[in-house]
Design an enzyme around this catalytic site. Structure first.
Site, PDB file in Angstrom:
ATOM      1  N   GLY A   1      51.703  16.196   6.826  1.00 23.65           N
ATOM      2  CA  GLY A   1      50.298  16.775   6.047  1.00 23.65           C
ATOM      3  C   GLY A   1      49.656  15.634   5.211  1.00 23.65           C
ATOM      4  N   ALA A   2      50.437  15.099   4.686  1.00 25.64           N
ATOM      5  CA  ALA A   2      49.987  14.195   3.612  1.00 25.64           C
ATOM      6  C   ALA A   2      49.317  12.994   4.332  1.00 25.64           C
ATOM      7  CB  ALA A   2      50.951  13.307   2.593  1.00 25.64           C
ATOM      8  N   ASP A   3      47.729  13.110   4.179  1.00 24.70           N
ATOM      9  CA  ASP A   3      47.043  12.240   5.110  1.00 24.70           C
ATOM     10  C   ASP A   3      45.896  11.523   3.832  1.00 24.70           C
ATOM     11  OD1 ASP A   3      45.502  14.284   4.834  1.00 24.70           O
ATOM     12  OD2 ASP A   3      45.221  14.524   7.088  1.00 24.70           O
TER      13      ASP A   3
ATOM     14  N   LYS B   1      37.333   5.914  15.716  1.00 29.74           N
ATOM     15  CA  LYS B   1      37.276   7.309  15.690  1.00 29.74           C
ATOM     16  C   LYS B   1      36.781   7.784  14.498  1.00 29.74           C
ATOM     17  CE  LYS B   1      40.785  10.105  14.480  1.00 29.74           C
ATOM     18  NZ  LYS B   1      41.968  10.858  14.691  1.00 29.74           N
TER      19      LYS B   1
ATOM     20  N   ALA C   1      47.303  24.686  13.550  1.00 26.75           N
ATOM     21  CA  ALA C   1      47.060  23.956  14.911  1.00 26.75           C
ATOM     22  C   ALA C   1      48.075  22.794  15.012  1.00 26.75           C
ATOM     23  CB  ALA C   1      45.627  23.294  14.980  1.00 26.75           C
ATOM     24  N   GLN C   2      48.331  22.071  14.070  1.00 26.59           N
ATOM     25  CA  GLN C   2      49.086  20.943  14.113  1.00 26.59           C
ATOM     26  C   GLN C   2      50.742  21.466  14.212  1.00 26.59           C
ATOM     27  OE1 GLN C   2      50.350  17.503  14.841  1.00 26.59           O
ATOM     28  NE2 GLN C   2      48.242  18.057  14.621  1.00 26.59           N
TER      29      GLN C   2
ATOM     30  N   SER D   1      53.928  10.234   8.223  1.00 31.04           N
ATOM     31  CA  SER D   1      52.768   9.909   9.186  1.00 31.04           C
ATOM     32  C   SER D   1      51.333   9.883   8.702  1.00 31.04           C
ATOM     33  CB  SER D   1      53.111  10.955  10.480  1.00 31.04           C
ATOM     34  OG  SER D   1      52.012  10.827  11.379  1.00 31.04           O
TER      35      SER D   1
ATOM     36  N   LYS E   1      47.692  13.832  -1.845  1.00 30.26           N
ATOM     37  CA  LYS E   1      48.394  15.023  -1.146  1.00 30.26           C
ATOM     38  C   LYS E   1      49.970  14.585  -1.193  1.00 30.26           C
ATOM     39  CE  LYS E   1      44.863  16.522   2.067  1.00 30.26           C
ATOM     40  NZ  LYS E   1      44.804  16.571   3.532  1.00 30.26           N
TER      41      LYS E   1
ATOM     42  N   ARG F   1      47.730  13.556  19.534  1.00 34.09           N
ATOM     43  CA  ARG F   1      48.482  12.271  19.113  1.00 34.09           C
ATOM     44  C   ARG F   1      49.284  12.316  17.792  1.00 34.09           C
ATOM     45  NH1 ARG F   1      46.634  11.123  13.982  1.00 34.09           N
ATOM     46  NH2 ARG F   1      44.917   9.784  13.852  1.00 34.09           N
TER      47      ARG F   1
END
Length: 329
Positions: free
Chosen positions: A225-227, A68, A139-140, A298, A231, A112
């Site tokens: 949110g932390a990705d 991806k 959106a999430q 996540s 963050k 997902r």
């Protein structure tokens, strides 16, 4: 020949129950060591970044690889009217290396990610959870709510966001979809979190916005949110007080909720309880007491994307839909 699967094609078959089922299966495959992926790599720009996420899954009727490409630009909607997150997924047949499909990955990414929160909530929150606080109303937040509603019978959802307009809009829309649930816009983050059974955070914050003093015994937190490096949505003292469950150690340690505490020496690998896949397959236990505070960190795994993309591809073929064929050179 390679199939071109559009956003419309994806949306025609990828329901919330299918998304939840597929992502849970992806975590099972990962927990059984039937799926592999390197940590996502980043190209950083002035206003966002591009992430590359390859994976291979070979487990129970699914033998597929892919990658991806996803961009994250937080100011997109305000500046250009575009989504914050946009993605494309390339699926490959491991037997011969043929690229079997190119899919619009934006909807898959949203779904997902929401499904991961749903799976974590299923295994880590108290079964009688009734009240959820949603921190962030973008959106999430929508996909998190829809997937969590499949796992818990919520009675009240408090929505906190920087924008009063987005809070009100979210509550108005979701009240129509879930008329038995009370949706409350809450401008005060502390009031939103106090007494909540489940807290789901979906913001791009780089400074903690959730304090330890706001969180009561037995709360489950989905840190979504932390990705990316730097963050952080939760106070480090809060994170340290939780039973911490990650989607994957390498990725979370450099880009998840734990990345800042890890980089500052405030948290170590021994402080992590488990990866979610280990809990899903029964190698480790999830919640073991009603008063535990649990945290799911996540970051988003490529195995979630590739498995979901494959299920979309397979479902379209089974339904005899006709996505376009293209030639790739």
């Amino acid at each position: 020949m390679t199939l071109l699967i559009t956003a419309k094609d994806v949306q025609s078959v990828l329901t919330y129950p299918l998304s939840l089922k597929t992502v849970e299966a992806a975590f099972k495959a990962f927990g059984r060591h039937k799926a592999c992926q390197p940590p996502k790599s980043y190209l950083t720009f002035k206003f966002g970044d591009l992430r590359s996420m390859p994976a291979y899954i070979n487990d129970r009727g699914m033998n597929v690889a892919g990658i991806k490409s996803v961009t994250v630009h937080p100011d997109n909607h305000k500046k250009y009217g575009l989504p914050t997150v946009m993605a494309t997924i390339l699926l490959t047949d491991p037997k011969n290396g043929i690229n079997i499909a190119v899919l619009d990955g934006t909807h898959i990414t949203n779904m997902r990610t929401g499904a991961a929160g749903g799976v974590a909530t299923k295994y880590l929150s108290r079964k009688n959870s009734k009240v959820m606080a949603l921190i962030g109303a973008g959106a999430q937040a929508y996909t998190q709510l829809h997937h969590i509603m499949l796992t818990r019978k919520l009675k009240e959802v408090r929505v906190h966001a920087r924008s009063e307009k987005s809070m009100i809009k979210f509550c108005r829309e979701m009240s129509k979809e879930y008329p038995k649930v009370t949706f409350l816009p809450e401008p005060d983050g502390k009031k939103a979190c106090r007494g909540a059974d489940i807290i789901t955070t979906t913001t791009p914050a780089r400074k903690p916005i959730i304090k330890k003093s706001w969180i009561g015994p037995g709360t489950h937190i989905n840190g979504i949110g932390a990705d990316a490096a730097g963050k952080q949505e939760l106070e480090t003292t809060l994170t340290k007080s939780c039973k911490i469950v990650l989607d994957e150690w390498q990725q979370a340690s450099h880009s998840g909720e734990i990345n800042v505490p890890i980089s500052r020496g405030k948290l170590k690998k021994k402080d992590i309880h488990a990866e979610l896949g280990e809990i899903v397959v029964g190698k480790k236990k999830g919640r073991t007491a009603d008063d535990e505070i649990t945290l799911f960190d996540s970051t988003g795994l490529a195995v979630q994307d590739i498995s979901t993309a494959y299920v979309v591809y397979h479902t379209l073929m089974k339904k005899q839909k006709k996505p376009k064929h293209i030639k790739l050179f």
